[in-house]
Every structure is written in C-alpha cells, then in structure tokens.
Design a protein around this motif. Structure first.
Motif, short mmCIF file in Angstrom:
data_model
loop_
_atom_site.label_atom_id
_atom_site.label_comp_id
_atom_site.label_asym_id
_atom_site.label_seq_id
_atom_site.Cartn_x
_atom_site.Cartn_y
_atom_site.Cartn_z
N ARG B 563 0.94 -1.36 -0.01
CA ARG B 563 0.09 -0.05 0.00
C ARG B 563 0.94 1.32 0.10
NH1 ARG B 563 -3.02 0.82 4.55
NH2 ARG B 563 -4.64 1.72 3.50
N GLY B 564 1.88 1.35 0.80
CA GLY B 564 2.90 2.24 0.75
C GLY B 564 3.88 2.29 -0.08
N GLY B 565 3.73 1.64 -1.11
CA GLY B 565 4.95 1.18 -2.26
C GLY B 565 5.71 2.03 -2.69
N PHE B 566 5.04 3.42 -2.56
CA PHE B 566 6.09 4.69 -3.15
C PHE B 566 7.25 4.61 -2.28
CE2 PHE B 566 3.28 6.88 -0.08
CZ PHE B 566 4.32 7.44 0.52
N SER B 567 7.40 4.22 -1.17
CA SER B 567 8.65 4.12 -0.28
C SER B 567 9.67 3.22 -0.75
CB SER B 567 8.12 4.17 1.23
OG SER B 567 7.42 2.74 1.45
N ASN B 568 9.33 2.30 -1.80
CA ASN B 568 10.25 1.39 -1.98
C ASN B 568 11.79 1.84 -2.47
OD1 ASN B 568 8.70 -0.88 -1.52
ND2 ASN B 568 7.92 -1.04 -3.40
N TYR B 569 11.32 3.16 -3.22
CA TYR B 569 12.38 4.01 -3.77
C TYR B 569 12.25 5.38 -3.19
CZ TYR B 569 12.76 -0.27 -6.68
OH TYR B 569 12.90 -1.56 -7.09
N ASN B 570 13.58 5.94 -3.60
CA ASN B 570 13.69 7.60 -3.08
C ASN B 570 12.96 8.28 -4.36
OD1 ASN B 570 16.22 6.51 -1.59
ND2 ASN B 570 15.07 7.44 -0.31
N VAL B 571 13.33 7.82 -5.47
CA VAL B 571 13.23 8.59 -6.82
C VAL B 571 12.50 7.58 -7.95
CG1 VAL B 571 14.19 9.56 -8.79
CG2 VAL B 571 15.46 9.83 -6.31
N TRP B 572 11.34 8.23 -8.19
CA TRP B 572 10.51 7.69 -9.37
C TRP B 572 10.23 8.65 -10.46
CZ3 TRP B 572 7.89 2.66 -8.09
CH2 TRP B 572 7.80 2.36 -6.50
N VAL B 573 10.06 8.28 -11.70
CA VAL B 573 9.69 9.17 -12.79
C VAL B 573 8.56 8.69 -13.57
CG1 VAL B 573 10.33 10.19 -15.05
CG2 VAL B 573 11.92 10.29 -12.82
N TRP B 615 8.85 11.94 -8.67
CA TRP B 615 8.31 11.57 -7.33
C TRP B 615 9.53 11.52 -6.43
CZ3 TRP B 615 2.84 11.10 -7.39
CH2 TRP B 615 2.18 10.98 -8.44
N TYR B 616 9.58 12.38 -5.60
CA TYR B 616 10.86 12.12 -4.51
C TYR B 616 9.90 11.56 -3.09
CZ TYR B 616 14.60 12.83 -1.25
OH TYR B 616 15.45 12.43 -0.64
N THR B 617 10.79 10.60 -2.55
CA THR B 617 10.21 10.08 -1.23
C THR B 617 11.15 10.47 -0.11
OG1 THR B 617 9.54 8.11 -2.42
CG2 THR B 617 9.73 7.97 0.15
N LEU B 618 10.85 11.36 0.59
CA LEU B 618 11.36 12.01 1.61
C LEU B 618 11.10 11.24 2.82
CD1 LEU B 618 12.88 14.45 2.72
CD2 LEU B 618 10.63 15.46 3.47
N GLY B 619 12.22 10.88 3.52
CA GLY B 619 12.03 9.75 4.53
C GLY B 619 12.77 10.11 5.89
N PHE B 620 11.91 9.91 6.87
CA PHE B 620 12.32 9.70 8.25
C PHE B 620 12.34 8.44 8.97
CE2 PHE B 620 10.58 13.97 7.53
CZ PHE B 620 11.34 14.89 7.90
N HIS B 621 13.44 7.63 9.43
CA HIS B 621 13.19 6.69 10.36
C HIS B 621 12.97 7.35 11.83
CE1 HIS B 621 14.18 4.07 7.40
NE2 HIS B 621 15.62 4.44 7.05
N HIS B 622 12.10 6.92 12.56
CA HIS B 622 12.32 7.63 14.16
C HIS B 622 12.21 6.67 15.13
CE1 HIS B 622 10.08 11.00 16.49
NE2 HIS B 622 10.98 10.49 16.98
N VAL B 623 13.29 6.75 15.59
CA VAL B 623 13.51 5.80 17.06
C VAL B 623 13.32 6.69 18.22
CG1 VAL B 623 14.98 4.56 18.20
CG2 VAL B 623 15.24 4.16 15.95
N PRO B 624 12.24 6.69 18.80
CA PRO B 624 11.82 7.82 19.98
C PRO B 624 12.67 7.94 21.07
CG PRO B 624 9.74 6.39 19.28
CD PRO B 624 10.94 5.78 18.39
N LEU B 625 13.21 9.25 21.50
CA LEU B 625 13.91 9.29 22.41
C LEU B 625 13.27 10.08 23.63
CD1 LEU B 625 16.65 11.40 20.17
CD2 LEU B 625 16.57 9.05 20.99
#
Lengths: 668, 668
Positions: B563-573, B615-625
């Motif tokens: 469902r969130g397949g756009f996050s497979n890659y950082n860049v798509w065209v 299409w650019y996928t901007l990502g954050f991994h969040h390990v809470p602090l």
C-alpha cells in the motif's frame, strides 16, 4: 651587563604579565588563544634563539585535558594561569623546528628539528613572494609575450603540489598565472599551460614549463562587483532588518559565550579557525551544566580535483594543514556576512616574522530567528482548540575562510533543544581551467569538468571536511553506539505483519569497528555514556545526524587518497590523544600520509568506555554548473549532534518564545 | 412549478456567477481552488441528486494540462473561465461515488459508483462520532470501571486499519482511548489493551476487545501548555523581531504569488494541502519567465509503525488519502508558527454534509532572512581588499497539518538563485503505548520502541512523504538524467594519479530505469530538457539535491508496504498522466495497493523526452527518544531542486542585498 633592547622588552613583558596575574581578568581561561602579548613573547624568545627563522604556526599548547577538567571541577582556580604554553612550527635554515615555549616562565622548553616527510603550513608572505617571481623570470616573460598578453595584467598564485611517490622532496610549490585585465575575477581567466615550480627555501624558480597555448577566457561577464554590473538589475528585495531592542541574549565574557542554556569557549586558531571548547548545557532537572563537547573544530579539509592533466593532477589540497584555515579567515562584513544583530570578535595570528597581527571581525556571533518552529501542537480533540507553538531562536558562531578562490562559511549553531548543528557553505570561485573549446559539441576527449563558459572548464572536485568532535557526553568516558535499524521477520506466523524493523545496538570496541561509510544501510551513530542512565534506564547519549552524505571516490591506495585518508569513511572514532589533533597530520604539505587519522586508527586501539573523539567527514562532490560561473551561489551541507536520551524529557518544554516586539513611530 | 428553496439558491448562485464573469476578477486562474460559491454549487447539485450523501473529498478538477499551457502561452484569455469542474468523492447508501461536476453549466457530468477495493478519505465528523461510541457501549464502560478510571475523562480517537489480506472489507476503523484527567496531553496516557472496531457506514461498534490491563501512564509532566509550567523557567530569549518598513517584497494577486524573480500559483486542497503550480523564474538574459514546475505537492504520506502487537500492527497510515493532509491543516499562529512579517491566507474545504468552510490562516507566506549568504568572495590578491557579499533572502510558503498526534510543517522555499527547497519538519506527540515497565532493565521482550517515561513506550515508526514534482524544465518535454560519478583508472600508465572520478550521463528510458534507491552510490539525479541547450551546449536542467536519505525497510511484498509502495524507492519518474495524482492511489483507506505509484510504474512506460513527473520520497526513521516526551522538538529533513545549466551563468549576479534598514526613535 647592559640591558639590550631585547632584554628590555622581555622584562617589560614580564611586568605586563605580572600586572595581568593580579588584575581581575574577566573571563580568562586556560584555553584562551595566545594574546598579542604572548605572541610577542613567542616572537622574542624564538628570534633570540634563531637568527634566520620564519614562523609557520604559532598556537596555544593547551594544558592536558585532565588538568583542564580538574580545573573546571574545582571551580576554576587562578593557579592554572601559570600554565601557558605556546607551540611553534618554524623553519630555520631550511629545517622544520617544533618549538615548545613556557610563557609563564618565559623560556623555551624544547626545540626539536623534524626530519620526517612533509612541511609545515605555508606562510602568506612566502606565497606572495613566490607568486611574484615569474614577473622577473625571462622564460615566463617570453611565454606571456608569445600570447600577446600584457605582463602588468598578469597575476600569479602558488599551489601546493601534494605528494606522488617521490622519495626526496624539496619544499616547492607550483605557481600558476591568471590574466586580470578588466576584471577582478582573474580566477576565470587562467593562462593555461604555463607552470613554474618555486623552491620556497631558496625562493627561486627551479623548474619552468610552457607546455601548451590555450586562449585566455574573456573578461566580459566575469566581474561580480556590484559597481561593475549594468542594468537591468533584479528586483531588489525591500529593506528588512532584525531588531533586538534589549540587545542580544548572549554574554561574551572574554572567550566564554553564554546564551540560553548553553555555555562554551570560543577560540581562534590560525590553522583550524574556530575552536569550540567545553560546550555544556544547563539541565533544569539536575540544576547543573552537563558536558557535551570538550573540543570541536574543522580538523582538516581535503579538496582533490579530478583532472589528471600535467598542470592539474597534483591539485589535491589539504587546506588547513597547507594554507591555514584560520590564516585564510576574512574580516566579516556587517549586515551581509552576518545579520545586523551580530556581534563581531577579533582573532590574532602571527605573520611570517612572528609579529602578532589582528584579524578583525574574524568571528561573528548572532541569534538567528529564521521563522522556524521549535515545537508545536494544535489540539482539536479537546474543547478550546489549544495551540502551543514555540518559535526557534538559535545561536550561531560564524567564520568565513577564503582559501584562494573558494570561500568556506562555517556555522556552529547551538539550539536550546540541545542540538549542535554544523553547516558548511561553499561560495567563491570555481577553479577554472582554460580551454580551446567554446561549445560542448567540440569536445571529444575527457576534459575533467564542465564547460561553464566559452574557453572555461570548471574542474570537477570534492570537498571533504574532517570535524574533530571530542564529545564528552555527561562525562569523559564515552562509547560509540551503532544502532542498526534491522529488518526482521515477524516471529508469530499468524501475524498480519510479516516484517518490521527493530533496533540492534552494537558498541564499537575498537577503532576499526568505528569506521563507517554512511548511506548504504540504516544506522544511527551515537556517542553514549555507558556509565550513566536516565531514570527509566536509557543510556545517556548524543546522536550524529548527517545531512547529505559523501565520501571519497578515489582508490584508497592512490597517493592523494593516502594523504586525505580521513575521507575514506564518514565516521571514525579514536581514543583521545592530545597529539592527534589534525586529521591530515602535523606536517601536511607534501607529507606521505604517515601521520594522519587513517594511519593512527590502524593501531586499532580500544575505544569502548574511554575518552573518545568522534571524527565526521562532511563531503561535497562538485560537478560544476554554469550557474557557478563567474561566482558560485552558496552550496550548503552539514550535520547535527542531537541529544538522545541525554535529558529525562524535552528540555525546551519550559522555553518561552521570545517576547513579541512591536515597534511604533520608527523613522528609517 | 413554484420555486423551491433549493431551486432558489441555485438561481442565486447563477446570478452571482454571472456577475462574477463580468466583474474584473483580479488574479483569477483556472487552477484556483474551488471558491465557497462553487463549493455551495457542488453541495446543492449533489444533494439534489442524492438524498443520503456524505462528502469525502471535493476539489478542483483542473483543465487538462495542454489547455492550461496553451492558455498561459496565449496570455491568459478569459474564455477558460468557463471551464470550471469539481471532482467529488462521496458516499451514498454505503457506496463510493465519483461525481464530476461542470460548474460553469451547473450540472453533474458523471456520477460513477466505485466498486473496487478501498474507501475514500474519512470525514472529520464521522471520526468524531465514532470516537464517542465507546462512551455509551456497555462492555467499554465495564472496561473503564475495571481500571478504576473516570469515564468522563476518557477520550477516544479513530484509527484507519490498513489492509492485511482480507478478501472482503467493511468500512471500519478501530477506536483507541486515552485518559485526559489533568493534562491536555492525553496522547501520553493511552488506555492500552482496549480496542473497539466501528463500522462507519452503520456507525456502530461491531467488534470489541479488552485484551490486557496496563497501567495508564501518569499525567504529571505531560502537559506542554505554557500556563501549566512551573518555575524555574528557562532564560527567555530577549525580544526580537523582523522589520520590513516598506512591507513585503511579494505580491499576492488572487492565488498568484510574485516575488523577486519567481512567480507561481498557490492553491489549497483538502487532500494534499498546498499545491504550487506553474512556478517559473524570470531570466534576464532571455527577458522572459521560464517554466520550472507545473505542479508540486505532497502527494501522499506513509507512516508505518513497527509494532506487531494486536493493538498496533495495523498502524500503517497513509495520512493524505485516509485523513486528508489539507483537511488536517491548522490555523497558523501569527509570530510563532510564522514570523512577524508573514502574510496569511485562508483556504476552503467542505464538511461531511458538503458545507463550504473556511480554514483561516491555512498558509503563511513570508520572506526569510536567516542570516545566510547568497554568494560571497573576499579578494586579497588584488589591491583594495575587495569583499562582495550578497545576503540571502528567500520566500517561504508554509502549512502545518496536524494529523492527530503529529504536526507536519511543510515549507516550500523559493530562492532567488533558482532553487526550490522543500523542508518537512515534524513535531507534536509521539504515538505512545502504555506499558507495565517503569525501567528498561525490566524489559526482556521486544517492546517495539523506547521507554520514554515510566509506563510509556514511544513506538518506532517511519514517515515517508511522496512529493509529486511535475517539473517542466523550460518546456514540457523533459527527461531524467542519471549522472553517475564513476571512479575510473587513469589511462596514462605514467600518470602520477591512479584514479579519478568522471561523470557518466545516462538518460532513463523507462519507468523502471528511473527507480532509484539513493545512498549507496554517488549519483546526481537531474531533470533535463534534451531539446534545449545553453549557448556552450550543456543540457538545460534542474538537479534534485536530497538531504538525509531514507527508504522503507519493510519487505516489498508485505501488505502495508504494497500500500505504501512509493517508499520502495527514493526517486521515481512517470510520464505525465492527469489521473496519477496521488502516490497512494485514489482510494487509500483499506485499499489493496492496486492503484498506486508502485503499480502504475510496472507498466514500465517510456519516459524519455516526454512530459514527465518526478516523485521524491522524503523519509524519516524515527526511533523515539526521551527528548520527544511529552512533545517532540522539531525534526527536519528536505530536498532542493537546483538549477543545473538552466541559466547561462549565475542568475543572482545582479541581485543586490536588501537595503540596510536602520531604525531610529522607535518605541517598543
């Protein structure tokens, strides 16, 4: 014995020092950079000892770290005032000297001749002198005539030559020339193909080549001065300013800076520029300042050009150790280099003959309000539509170093939330190569760059900055924690989710375990204090948050890469060692890479639960663009050190946004 | 036939529209969002057609791109005013309808029932209603009593449930509850273990579980409101403000924004928030505006939590398609959310019953001067010590979307140098999980997060934002250029250099060639216009400059990742396709991932020399602090689109720094 003039000045200095030691000295600190008095003292002592001396580096030899820390913990007694030492790198009769001076007792402690490979930082004066030699050198004059150029419009600059396997080296530089004639931007007008080699000890041209003729690129369109621009101009942004009616919120006491919950010491060094020391942050819960960083600075820069031609291949500069990142610092311009609310500080360095010289406005310190948000939340689920927002004001310390064509803007930014954010911005001029080409379609060979204008190739290159980050996270004894974000199969076969990621913590035990190339896997790099935990049991730490990541693309065993070895990895950790200050080594010019971060770490020392230093390599790959011609719009990159379970909770919960200032009845 | 009230309002609307079409409408544009009049028109028409309807999305169905572009090129004639269409996603009798409305002719063009998988965006009203159901549900009341909690202090919220392979789905959400009792920050007080499933069409609880008892975390220390804080406070930053005595340098004319060398159109959409259209930049050399971006917006967000427990596994949200990134936008607070020099704009959306409703201050636009430098150089090699510095003022468009606990701050920043910089900052509250643990040492199992306070686990998660960037670099027909920085052996065996890097350009021919995971190799991603060259022959383009890079760590064939397949890659065209607007698909709630970016690109269409979308996928991994408790200090990441041989030379050579404003005789 009659007092000589020299003895007299020594006595005078003693008297001054005596007065100083009794007078109330605000903000004096054992990490303060050498004062003009002390630099004078150094000059006098060294010149007394050596007749024919040039000063290549003079800096503070700071007290040992345990002494400093014990002094801090003992509430900063005055007796450490007595420990003032200077470290001098000098050349005497074509030999490199390392001279240690006890300033408190006004004597030379040691004076060693260094006979290893490599040479100390170049002085500005010898570069200037060398750059003028071609003008009186017959073959060069002939070369210029042959090109129908006007000698009086020719300007030359010296370039360090790296090391490419030669067994014996002399202290030489190459001199390359440019054509001024109608522009300030001579960098865009290289006189390609001519190369003079100057022996700096003999100060004469020892080799000369005129290999090829290439048109000198035109002056038209190169000058960037406002006074040289013609209409139409761009729409000018209407006037704006930043106002702080009650003045800045920081206090600068000597070299100590206090602002919001931060305090740190700021010193200027002619090799590395700004040194941030003893940065600590106030913790309300603990009612005390807690240490974050013992020392942080740009330890070295590596700028390898990717052009293999005879005139270019050696351009693999190590800017700090060769040219002096601090020595190249430029006076900051009020209201443009720094905003109108900035406060400026001066620095001191020594010229080639040891004379203390002021660098005015070498740093600026300012509060930055960029319209950013520190934290916020709108709560619509409860009655009253609560919105709580805190605007983010930070403190910036800035220096600009102009290493010939390039301008490096270095910002150390302190956030109330506990982050230290470092940003490096590049501007200035490309290293331009003259070319016969006027259109890309003509190019059938490798030209090692981009045709950015007619006859101008912008050469491809990298910038790698090694940041020495001696973090002391809530104490000296720290460890490096690699937290791997690891994709994992769901254990329960009935789980609707098949995969998730967990965090696998790994403490780096040795230097080799701490060498990291970032980018290919998800990893959090932390420096933690394994001896301290939060109330709920998390290790106290700080996380390294990289921006855009780049490492060297050169082969590890290539000569220039051995010298710039710190760019092999983005992250390194070493056990603290006072002598390991500069990632490129002590002697950098023509060094063989025997004494640098890459070599030190081959010992593979233990780093777990020790006083450790984190080294971060900030990288830029630069493929020049036409937009970089004739002067480059700023390109920025950086990293952030962010508290990671350092505080028990959000440390800025009780921060109020700055008072909203409304101004009335102003006259502009 | 007597005119009914409904007919009357329709006639009234027509009259209003008639007046509008003759009146001089400043800044009217075919991409303008639907006006309140038009939204009313939509409501009236749809309600006339369906008795029992709820509105889930109402937005502009913009004219086809060729029409818009031809209208632009024909100097914006009025006739396109007639083309106004609305697209409605509605629910009627438990069925999803797609209704297209011709506003100019006041009629429904089409009304299709969608019987595929997935459901439209949830309305705020149905979420609110569902969240109140547990309070009247016997088993829930028992659960609360059993925990000795006070029902009146319980607050519930709805969560979308994703899709985990079920063949048939109903339109349901889960409802999870929190305890308020003495804090505004109920998010830190989850009542763990209780889970109600609500059928939204029936609006009743259809499943209920009370699986485990976990202590409700304490209220103490959770409230973030200034009014609830006790001394000692942090040192308050002294008052500061930004002054523009002559007002801002931008002009907002309707939805068109003009500033410095930029112009663009700004619209609000209830699904994606800000849409930047037709961004173009003035080129002095060409004496015209040149196109850069046809449309740019946050197309979708994917926020998968990494907790596999029964109450948490399904939390893999697609915030735009499920909750409405625009619908969740919050009124911006002057002087804290945006600086004092900001100008605020309103937006309009429809409630569940189709009523047009204003979102006040949904955007702010401001000039940002952060003390940064646009370009600089100090020239010490020539007499006169020239220093030229231009300070960098940029234009920012901001929106804040508060999707339940999280606050997303979206900045579109325009630079005079031609860059468009996008920054996403995260704040608000962690998704907190109740836990029996009060100390990390007690934890022997996987808890999927960080113990951030006693009894509170901050759950690990990611944020992926898919930016739809329909770049039209100096024209519609563009290509994606992958420039590989490739380490290469020196050809000449006598070269002192053994290695260097060169640039190998590769034009992506198909969608599969354009899928890029960034980070593991040195690559420049550009969008270029292969049909246009600069005078010296470089392809005109823009480079994508990523910040910190992150992609999904989940298995590609896991349900939520499909469902969130756009996050497979950082860049798509993709080749431009008007229907491919939202990277998560049209129907997102409980969709099976059959209609999204990952699926569209499986067709592997040709993308060379076509109208393409990046299409650019901007990502954050969040390990809470622990620092994220009870409210998170902002965490930022972004990317920049930077001109790359788009201009013949530095486009800001002729920009003057803003006038230095000096203020006198002010009274605060």
């Amino acid at each position: 014995m009659h007092p000589t003039k020299e003895n007299f000045s020594t006595i005078l200095l003693f008297l001054v020092l005596l007065i100083f030691s009794f007078a109330p000295i605000h903000g004096f600190h054992p990490l303060d950079p050498l004062t003009p008095f002390e630099l004078n003292q150094v000059q006098t002592l060294v010149k007394k000892s050596h007749q024919n001396v040039t000063f290549h580096y003079v800096g503070l030899d700071e007290p040992d770290k345990p002494k400093i820390l014990s002094w801090i913990s003992q509430n900063q007694p005055k007796n450490l005032l007595k420990h003032r030492q200077a470290f001098v790198m000098a050349r005497v009769d074509s030999k490199s000297h390392e001279i240690m001076i006890d300033l408190s007792n006004n004597k030379i402690l040691s004076d060693k001749i260094y006979d290893g490979n490599g040479y100390p930082m170049l002085t500005n004066e010898e570069q200037a002198t060398a750059s003028e030699l071609p003008h009186k050198y017959g073959p060069f004059i002939t070369s210029i005539k042959k090109r129908n150029l006007n000698l009086s419009e020719v300007l030359c600059e010296g370039f360090t030559i790296g090391w490419y396997g030669e067994e014996n080296t002399k202290r030489v530089i190459t001199v390359m020339c440019y054509y001024v004639d109608g522009t300030i931007n001579f960098y865009m007008r290289p006189i390609e193909g001519i190369m003079a080699t100057v022996d700096l000890d003999q100060m004469k041209i020892v080799q000369y080549r005129d290999r090829l003729m290439v048109p000198v690129p035109k002056a038209d369109g190169t000058d960037y001065r406002e006074s040289k621009q013609y209409p139409p101009f761009d729409t000018r942004i209407k006037g704006m300013t930043i106002l702080q009616p009650d003045g800045p919120s920081f206090i600068i006491d000597g070299h100590n800076v206090r602002w919001a919950n931060w305090e740190f010491h700021l010193a200027f060094d002619m090799r590395v520029g700004p040194i941030i020391s003893l940065a600590s942050i106030y913790d309300h819960d603990m009612n005390k300042y807690r240490s974050v960083m013992y020392r942080g600075y740009v330890s070295e820069l590596f700028v390898p050009y990717q052009d293999l031609s005879e005139e270019w291949y050696y351009r693999t500069f190590l800017d700090a150790g060769e040219f002096g990142f601090g020595l190249c610092a430029m006076p900051l311009q009020p209201s443009t280099d720094c905003p109108p609310n900035a406060v400026f500080l001066d620095g001191f360095y020594t010229t080639q003959d040891g004379t203390p010289t002021k660098k005015s406005n070498v740093f600026c310190v300012f509060e930055r309000y960029a319209g950013d948000i520190m934290w916020r939340h709108s709560e619509a689920a409860l009655p009253g539509d609560t919105v709580e927002v805190r605007s983010d004001v930070t403190l910036v310390v800035r220096m600009v170093s102009t290493v010939a064509n390039y301008d490096y803007i270095i910002d150390w930014e302190f956030k109330q939330s506990g982050s230290i954010k470092v940003t490096t911005s590049l501007s200035g001029m490309l290293a331009a190569k003259g070319s016969t080409y006027t259109h890309k379609d003509q190019i059938q060979e490798e030209v090692y760059g981009t045709l950015v204008a007619e006859n101008v190739i912008g050469a491809r290159h990298d910038h790698f900055l090694s940041f020495h980050l001696d973090l002391d996270i809530d104490g000296v004894t720290n460890s490096m924690m690699k937290s791997h974000l690891q994709t994992t199969r769901a254990i329960d076969p009935n789980s609707p989710r098949k995969s998730y990621w967990k965090v696998v913590d790994e403490v780096a035990k040795t230097e080799s375990e701490a060498k990291i190339k970032l980018g290919s896997s998800a990893i959090d790099i932390k420096v933690v204090n394994l001896n301290k935990k939060t109330k709920v049991g998390n290790h106290i730490g700080y996380t390294l948050m990289p921006g855009s990541v780049a490492g060297s693309l050169l082969w590890k065993d290539d000569h220039e890469q051995i010298r710039g070895g710190f760019s092999n990895y983005n992250v390194w950790v070493t056990p603290y060692n006072k002598s390991e200050k500069w990632a490129g080594g002590l002697y950098v010019d023509q060094a063989h890479g025997e004494d640098n971060l890459a070599q030190w770490t081959l010992r593979n020392r233990e780093i777990e639960n020790k006083d450790i230093v984190l080294w971060y390599t900030l990288g830029f790959h630069h493929v020049p663009l036409q937009e970089d011609y004739p002067i480059m719009p700023t390109l920025s990159n950086g990293f952030e050190l962010r508290p990671a379970n350092f505080f028990e909770h959000n440390p800025v919960l009780k921060v109020k946004s700055p008072k909203l200032v409304k101004w009335l009845n102003c006259s502009a």
